[in-house]
Design an enzyme around this catalytic site. Structure first.
Site, PDB file in Angstrom:
ATOM      1  N   SER A  64       0.794  -1.236   0.000  1.00 52.74           N
ATOM      2  CA  SER A  64       0.000   0.000   0.000  1.00 52.74           C
ATOM      3  C   SER A  64       0.826   1.286   0.000  1.00 52.74           C
ATOM      4  O   SER A  64       0.269   2.359  -0.213  1.00 52.74           O
ATOM      5  CB  SER A  64      -0.940   0.023   1.209  1.00 52.74           C
ATOM      6  OG  SER A  64      -2.098  -0.700   0.913  1.00 52.74           O
ATOM      7  N   LYS A  67       0.359   3.318  -2.974  1.00 50.64           N
ATOM      8  CA  LYS A  67      -0.841   4.145  -3.177  1.00 50.64           C
ATOM      9  C   LYS A  67      -0.500   5.638  -3.151  1.00 50.64           C
ATOM     10  O   LYS A  67      -1.191   6.442  -3.778  1.00 50.64           O
ATOM     11  CB  LYS A  67      -1.889   3.826  -2.107  1.00 50.64           C
ATOM     12  CG  LYS A  67      -2.495   2.421  -2.259  1.00 50.64           C
ATOM     13  CD  LYS A  67      -3.385   2.082  -1.072  1.00 50.64           C
ATOM     14  CE  LYS A  67      -3.979   0.689  -1.204  1.00 50.64           C
ATOM     15  NZ  LYS A  67      -4.608   0.215   0.034  1.00 50.64           N
ATOM     16  N   TYR A 189      -3.491  -2.491 -10.423  1.00 56.62           N
ATOM     17  CA  TYR A 189      -3.390  -2.320  -8.967  1.00 56.62           C
ATOM     18  C   TYR A 189      -2.504  -3.394  -8.322  1.00 56.62           C
ATOM     19  O   TYR A 189      -1.639  -3.094  -7.490  1.00 56.62           O
ATOM     20  CB  TYR A 189      -4.797  -2.335  -8.358  1.00 56.62           C
ATOM     21  CG  TYR A 189      -4.803  -2.318  -6.848  1.00 56.62           C
ATOM     22  CD1 TYR A 189      -4.538  -1.148  -6.147  1.00 56.62           C
ATOM     23  CD2 TYR A 189      -5.055  -3.478  -6.118  1.00 56.62           C
ATOM     24  CE1 TYR A 189      -4.521  -1.136  -4.754  1.00 56.62           C
ATOM     25  CE2 TYR A 189      -5.044  -3.473  -4.735  1.00 56.62           C
ATOM     26  CZ  TYR A 189      -4.772  -2.302  -4.057  1.00 56.62           C
ATOM     27  OH  TYR A 189      -4.746  -2.289  -2.686  1.00 56.62           O
ATOM     28  N   TYR A 240      -4.448   2.904   7.892  1.00 55.77           N
ATOM     29  CA  TYR A 240      -5.690   2.155   8.067  1.00 55.77           C
ATOM     30  C   TYR A 240      -6.492   2.759   9.219  1.00 55.77           C
ATOM     31  O   TYR A 240      -6.574   3.982   9.335  1.00 55.77           O
ATOM     32  CB  TYR A 240      -5.395   0.661   8.299  1.00 55.77           C
ATOM     33  CG  TYR A 240      -4.305   0.110   7.410  1.00 55.77           C
ATOM     34  CD1 TYR A 240      -4.435   0.148   6.017  1.00 55.77           C
ATOM     35  CD2 TYR A 240      -3.141  -0.425   7.931  1.00 55.77           C
ATOM     36  CE1 TYR A 240      -3.433  -0.345   5.187  1.00 55.77           C
ATOM     37  CE2 TYR A 240      -2.137  -0.937   7.104  1.00 55.77           C
ATOM     38  CZ  TYR A 240      -2.297  -0.879   5.734  1.00 55.77           C
ATOM     39  OH  TYR A 240      -1.313  -1.362   4.925  1.00 55.77           O
ATOM     40  N   VAL A 258       1.239  -3.749   3.859  1.00 55.24           N
ATOM     41  CA  VAL A 258       1.200  -5.042   4.543  1.00 55.24           C
ATOM     42  C   VAL A 258       2.468  -5.881   4.329  1.00 55.24           C
ATOM     43  O   VAL A 258       2.614  -6.938   4.935  1.00 55.24           O
ATOM     44  CB  VAL A 258      -0.055  -5.887   4.186  1.00 55.24           C
ATOM     45  CG1 VAL A 258      -1.320  -5.244   4.713  1.00 55.24           C
ATOM     46  CG2 VAL A 258      -0.146  -6.141   2.688  1.00 55.24           C
TER      47      VAL A 258
HETATM   48  N1  GLU Z   1      -2.297  -5.182  -2.151  1.00 51.28           N
HETATM   49  C1  GLU Z   1      -2.795  -5.143  -0.816  1.00 51.28           C
HETATM   50  C2  GLU Z   1      -4.306  -5.275  -0.797  1.00 51.28           C
HETATM   51  O1  GLU Z   1      -4.965  -4.705  -1.592  1.00 51.28           O
HETATM   52  C3  GLU Z   1      -2.353  -3.875  -0.157  1.00 51.28           C
HETATM   53  C4  GLU Z   1      -2.755  -3.819   1.269  1.00 51.28           C
HETATM   54  C5  GLU Z   1      -1.880  -2.939   2.106  1.00 51.28           C
HETATM   55  O2  GLU Z   1      -0.666  -2.916   1.979  1.00 51.28           O
HETATM   56  O3  GLU Z   1      -2.474  -2.238   2.920  1.00 51.28           O
HETATM   57  O4  GLU Z   1      -4.853  -5.968   0.003  1.00 51.28           O
END
Ligand code: GLU
Length: 304
Positions: A64, A67, A189, A240, A258
């Site tokens: 993430s 992002k 993604y 989060y 993650v």
């Molecule tokens: N590719 C992971 C997902 O979509 C990223 C989650 C993360 O790193 O928060 O679940």
């Protein structure tokens, strides 16, 4: 002058001894193969002095953290038009929660939860000639490092188990907030999340967020206003449903993934990346959070 190396060495020594290292993510099977004994940290200051300890040159899945980079590229391409399709409010929910999305008619709460990142991915798929290649080029350019690449195994692994992301993409599509087809957007993604980088490369890629939009080569990627906005989104939405705790304990804008990585910036001062694959109950790197708390406490430096 702050003795960053001394502080980082002390943090590393403490983390190396730690027994409670959290739990490595396994819902993407490929990530479960990483050892929880890893720990790396790298800090670069405004004058490009580098300080590091541990496995700071081991590449890991940025997940993430990507992002923020996709948001930066989308912002630079469509600017505030992006805000018509995704909001900027913290969600207080886990990254893959779907109920809010339905409740709020397909407008994701922010670009750093999965649904929001899927809208950003959709924008990039529409705007870029060769989306995956162009995005990778953008990340390599930011970090000034041609060796950065996708990890195809991780992307495939997530594709096999990414049911919630399929659900989110389909919900977005049903609300008319996904222009391209679900498979294409998810393929983009999963690849952006699979990018492998080490702590050193991450601090280079995030240098513009601490340096008013300019990378280490002094090239401008973002306007001051875009940097302000992205840093605000990182502070309020980057962890989060633990964003409040991160602001409270650490006091820096940042983003976790993650894969166990965290990048954080202190504007006009430094950019720091830390990696420890074991996660806490909220999905953030357990030792990574602890290390950054020690850093801002020992240096007496945070945005507050
Ligand atoms: N590719 C992971 C997902 O979509 C990223 C989650 C993360 O790193 O928060 O679940």
């Amino acid at each position: 002058m702050t003795d960053y190396q001394n502080i980082i060495d002390a943090i590393y020594a403490g983390c190396r001894e730690s027994r409670d290292r959290g739990v490595v993510a396994s819902y993407i099977p490929e990530l479960a193969k990483v050892s929880s004994s890893k720990f790396g940290i790298h800090l670069v200051d405004l004058n490009k002095n580098n300080f590091c300890a541990g496995h700071s040159k081991d590449a890991f899945s940025i997940q993430s953290i990507s992002k923020v980079l996709s948001l930066a590229l989308a912002f630079s391409l469509v600017d505030n038009a992006l805000l018509k399709r995704v909001d900027v409010e913290p969600s207080g929910d886990p990254f893959n929660h779907l109920s809010l999305l339905e409740f709020e008619n397909g407008i994701p709460r922010n670009p750093l939860i999965n649904a929001g990142a899927l809208v950003v991915a959709d924008i990039l798929v529409s705007e870029l000639d060769d989306p995956k290649k162009d995005f990778l080029h953008f990340v390599r350019d930011l970090a000034n490092d041609r060796t950065i690449d996708f990890d195809e195994k991780v992307a495939k692994s997530e594709k096999r188990t990414g049911f919630k992301n399929y659900a989110a993409a389909n919900l977005l599509k049903s609300y008319g907030n996904l222009t391209n087809d679900v498979e294409t957007v998810l393929d983009f993604y999963f690849h952006q999340c699979s990018i492998a980088m080490d702590c050193v490369q991450l601090t280079k890629a995030f240098f513009p967020f601490m340096n008013g939009g300019k990378c280490q080569r002094n090239r401008t990627y973002l306007t001051l206003s875009q940097v302000k906005r992205i840093n605000a989104i990182m502070l309020t939405c980057g962890f989060y449903d633990e964003a409040g705790e991160f602001a409270f304990e650490i006091g820096l804008p940042g983003k976790s993934g993650v894969g166990g990585g965290i990048v954080a910036v202190l504007p006009r001062k430094y950019c720091v990346a830390v990696w420890s694959p074991g996660l806490n109950a909220k999905g953030n790197s357990k030792l990574g959070m602890e290390a950054l708390e020690k850093l801002t406490t020992a240096t007496h430096q945070s945005i507050f």
